[in-house]
Scaffold this motif. Structure first.
Motif, PDB file in Angstrom:
ATOM      1  N   TYR A  57      -2.415  -3.747   8.596  1.00  0.00           N
ATOM      2  CA  TYR A  57      -3.436  -2.735   8.840  1.00  0.00           C
ATOM      3  C   TYR A  57      -4.468  -3.203   9.870  1.00  0.00           C
ATOM      4  O   TYR A  57      -5.426  -2.499  10.153  1.00  0.00           O
ATOM      5  CB  TYR A  57      -4.151  -2.379   7.535  1.00  0.00           C
ATOM      6  CG  TYR A  57      -3.209  -1.922   6.439  1.00  0.00           C
ATOM      7  CD1 TYR A  57      -2.519  -0.719   6.547  1.00  0.00           C
ATOM      8  CD2 TYR A  57      -2.990  -2.697   5.319  1.00  0.00           C
ATOM      9  CE1 TYR A  57      -1.648  -0.298   5.562  1.00  0.00           C
ATOM     10  CE2 TYR A  57      -2.115  -2.287   4.324  1.00  0.00           C
ATOM     11  CZ  TYR A  57      -1.448  -1.085   4.455  1.00  0.00           C
ATOM     12  OH  TYR A  57      -0.584  -0.679   3.469  1.00  0.00           O
ATOM     13  N   ARG A  85       6.711   3.281  -2.056  1.00  0.00           N
ATOM     14  CA  ARG A  85       6.125   4.385  -1.294  1.00  0.00           C
ATOM     15  C   ARG A  85       6.554   5.739  -1.848  1.00  0.00           C
ATOM     16  O   ARG A  85       5.802   6.712  -1.761  1.00  0.00           O
ATOM     17  CB  ARG A  85       6.508   4.263   0.183  1.00  0.00           C
ATOM     18  CG  ARG A  85       5.857   3.082   0.902  1.00  0.00           C
ATOM     19  CD  ARG A  85       6.137   3.105   2.389  1.00  0.00           C
ATOM     20  NE  ARG A  85       7.541   2.879   2.681  1.00  0.00           N
ATOM     21  CZ  ARG A  85       8.086   1.676   2.810  1.00  0.00           C
ATOM     22  NH1 ARG A  85       7.341   0.589   2.656  1.00  0.00           N
ATOM     23  NH2 ARG A  85       9.372   1.533   3.099  1.00  0.00           N
ATOM     24  N   LEU A 125      -2.580   0.922  -4.312  1.00  0.00           N
ATOM     25  CA  LEU A 125      -1.964  -0.395  -4.202  1.00  0.00           C
ATOM     26  C   LEU A 125      -1.071  -0.668  -5.404  1.00  0.00           C
ATOM     27  O   LEU A 125      -1.490  -0.514  -6.552  1.00  0.00           O
ATOM     28  CB  LEU A 125      -3.043  -1.476  -4.118  1.00  0.00           C
ATOM     29  CG  LEU A 125      -2.546  -2.917  -4.001  1.00  0.00           C
ATOM     30  CD1 LEU A 125      -1.941  -3.157  -2.633  1.00  0.00           C
ATOM     31  CD2 LEU A 125      -3.689  -3.891  -4.252  1.00  0.00           C
ATOM     32  N   SER A 172      -0.217 -10.890  -0.218  1.00  0.00           N
ATOM     33  CA  SER A 172      -0.787  -9.627   0.250  1.00  0.00           C
ATOM     34  C   SER A 172      -0.905  -9.676   1.770  1.00  0.00           C
ATOM     35  O   SER A 172      -1.498 -10.608   2.321  1.00  0.00           O
ATOM     36  CB  SER A 172      -2.169  -9.396  -0.372  1.00  0.00           C
ATOM     37  OG  SER A 172      -2.751  -8.213   0.113  1.00  0.00           O
ATOM     38  N   GLY A 219       0.831  -1.194   0.000  1.00  0.00           N
ATOM     39  CA  GLY A 219       0.000   0.000   0.000  1.00  0.00           C
ATOM     40  C   GLY A 219       0.867   1.245   0.000  1.00  0.00           C
ATOM     41  O   GLY A 219       1.840   1.340   0.754  1.00  0.00           O
ATOM     42  N   THR A 220       0.550   2.208  -0.863  1.00  0.00           N
ATOM     43  CA  THR A 220       1.304   3.456  -0.951  1.00  0.00           C
ATOM     44  C   THR A 220       0.327   4.617  -0.877  1.00  0.00           C
ATOM     45  O   THR A 220      -0.889   4.421  -1.007  1.00  0.00           O
ATOM     46  CB  THR A 220       2.088   3.535  -2.274  1.00  0.00           C
ATOM     47  OG1 THR A 220       1.155   3.772  -3.358  1.00  0.00           O
ATOM     48  CG2 THR A 220       2.859   2.252  -2.541  1.00  0.00           C
TER      49      THR A 220
END
Length: 526
Positions: free
Chosen positions: A450, A428, A400, A445, A395-396
């Protein structure tokens, strides 16, 4: 003598292209093999060099035109043939630089003062990337710029691209404003360099209307920090522009006061909470009308990356017979092994020992036994891969992305950890190339970072399998007839049922579970 500039061979089965950008304008001098324009096809970008030296007499195919192979693009004349036309253009340009009040306006071409115009073009965007969106301008018309100073940021399907100034001078014109979609190597702006550039070195304090009628009120992001040469994070500049905040409204927390995206989010939250704190006692409220609700809504165009993510995920659902199987793994032994050796590992290899290398190794181990999870469907054929290119979803701030670590089946724990750390940082920062996100055969993934406890990941086509990791949660488990607290993690394998049967999917997940619950199996290939 006039030399014709024609569309070159575009490649097998490619019959037409779109004129993306002209780097020269009529009257400009050109040298042999100097790049004149760029054409865009379905797959590649083609640069068109000048076949002869002279002056660009006229442009037949303008930017945005679709042309066929061998179509006429422009004509080049000998220098003396175009001299009169060139000088008349220069005279006209020079006269336009002075306003009725005697103020010198930034001009797109050098005249009077001996300055020259330098076009700012869209840089190379990567293979198969044909267009981008102008996300943020860090300078406004009339600002002085130094060579290689960041002018703007472009956003493509996968990465953000920073555009530096090709020369020092004054930003004379912005051709592509924020939000506009531009083709590869399109013109973004014009810099007036030389004497003409130095004349406009101090940026105006008042609102100024630049060439093209675009108005800029806020000072350029990144120049209002503690030091004038401190560049804020590109994602922060973009967020400030979207939120309508100036640089002095945001307190930077990065190195030397650099503003990060989190600082912008904090500033926006503070601005929203301030009126609420000053509000008087709550009054009875009536239900807002639809029109009032619409006034409080905000419509933001989806970024190109978000549009691409949406399309690919929906295509995966529409194409594959996707199914998910679940299992859970006791992370006790893996956590103990990591805790025992992490300091020694980091001291020797210079990278931290994380869980991702264990999961990568476990997946490689399981893929050897169940090769169809590492295969893909191509028409009526199944393509089995005798290698593993592992995609690691990340995740950035932009969305994604899935950088690919190639040949992980032949890499050590340290090499895997190093590659994950390096590609994660570049993801990122928006520095990944398209090539680094293509060619994966299987994906992991990690939604657990999170806080996700369980989910069903969506396939990354054309791959046939993706493993979803989740949060490590202590739960009471029955071990040898006794209830004990164990660090447990749910695992989810989504797979394409067209190629992977239920038995193969369950076997794969069990092998991953066994390898993580007893990491020694990885060493012995059991």
């Amino acid at each position: 003598m006039t030399t014709e500039v024609r569309v070159p061979t575009l490649g097998e089965s490619v019959t037409e292209a779109t004129v993306a950008t002209w780097f020269k304008k009529p009257g400009d001098s050109v040298a042999v093999d100097e790049m004149l324009c760029e054409l865009e096809t379905d797959k590649v970008t083609v640069e068109v060099p000048s076949p002869a030296a002279g002056k660009l007499a006229d442009i037949v195919a303008n930017e945005g035109d679709t042309v066929g192979v061998d179509a006429l693009l422009a004509n080049i004349s000998a220098s003396d043939e175009a001299g009169a036309d060139s000088s008349s253009k220069a005279s006209s340009s020079s006269s336009e630089q002075t306003s009725s009040g005697g103020e010198e306006k930034p001009a797109a071409s050098g005249g009077g003062g001996g300055g020259e115009s330098v076009d700012v073009m869209v840089p190379s965007l990567g293979e198969s990337v044909s267009e981008a969106t102008v996300s943020t301008w860090f300078k406004k018309v009339g600002d002085a710029v130094a060579q290689d100073e960041m002018l703007c940021e472009l956003e493509t399907d996968k990465v953000s691209v920073e555009v530096p100034a090709p020369a020092a001078g004054t930003l004379a014109e912005i051709v592509a404003p924020e939000g506009e979609t531009v083709q590869a190597d399109a013109k973004l702006a014009v810099i007036s360099s030389g004497e003409a550039g130095s004349a406009g070195a101090s940026p105006p304090a008042q609102k100024e209307e630049g060439a093209g009628g675009t108005q800029y009120d806020t000072p350029p992001a990144g120049n209002g920090g503690p030091k004038g040469d401190i560049e804020d994070a590109p994602s922060a500049k973009k967020a400030m522009a979207e939120a309508g905040l100036s640089r002095d409204q945001v307190q930077g927390s990065g190195k030397d006061g650099r503003v990060m995206k989190s600082d912008v989010s904090a500033a926006v939250a503070a601005a929203k909470s301030a009126p609420a704190a000053d509000a008087s006692a709550p009054q009875p409220q009536r239900a807002p009308s639809p029109a009032e609700d619409a006034d409080r809504e905000e419509r933001v165009k989806m970024t190109r990356l978000r549009q691409t993510i949406a399309k690919r995920l929906k295509d995966a659902q529409n194409t594959a017979a996707m199914l998910t199987t679940y299992n859970e793994v006791d992370m006790t032994e893996t956590m103990a092994l990591r805790s025992q050796y992490k300091d020694l590992f980091e001291k020797k290899h210079g990278v931290r020992l994380g869980f991702m290398s264990f999961f990568t190794k476990a997946c490689v181990h399981a893929l050897k036994e169940v090769p169809e999870v590492n295969a893909e469907i191509d028409g009526n054929e199944v393509v089995y891969k005798n290698f593993v290119h592992m995609g690691i979803a990340a995740g950035t701030p932009q969305g994604l992305v899935v950088p690919v670590i190639r040949d992980v089946d032949s890499k050590s724990f340290a090499e895997i950890e190093g590659a994950i750390a390096e590609k994660g940082k570049r993801a990122r920062d928006g520095k990944l190339s398209m090539a680094e996100m293509q060619g994966g055969t299987f994906t992991i993934s990690n939604g657990g970072v999170y806080g996700s406890l369980m989910s069903s990941p969506i396939l990354n086509p054309p791959q046939s399998g993706i493993l979803g990791m989740h949060k490590i949660q202590e739960r009471p488990m029955v071990v040898d007839g006794e209830i004990k607290i164990r660090p447990m993690m749910y695992l989810a394998l989504s797979y394409d049922h067209r190629i992977v049967d239920g038995k193969g999917a369950v076997t794969f997940l069990v092998r991953v579970k066994e390898a993580l619950e007893d990491p020694r199996r990885l060493l012995m290939d059991l």
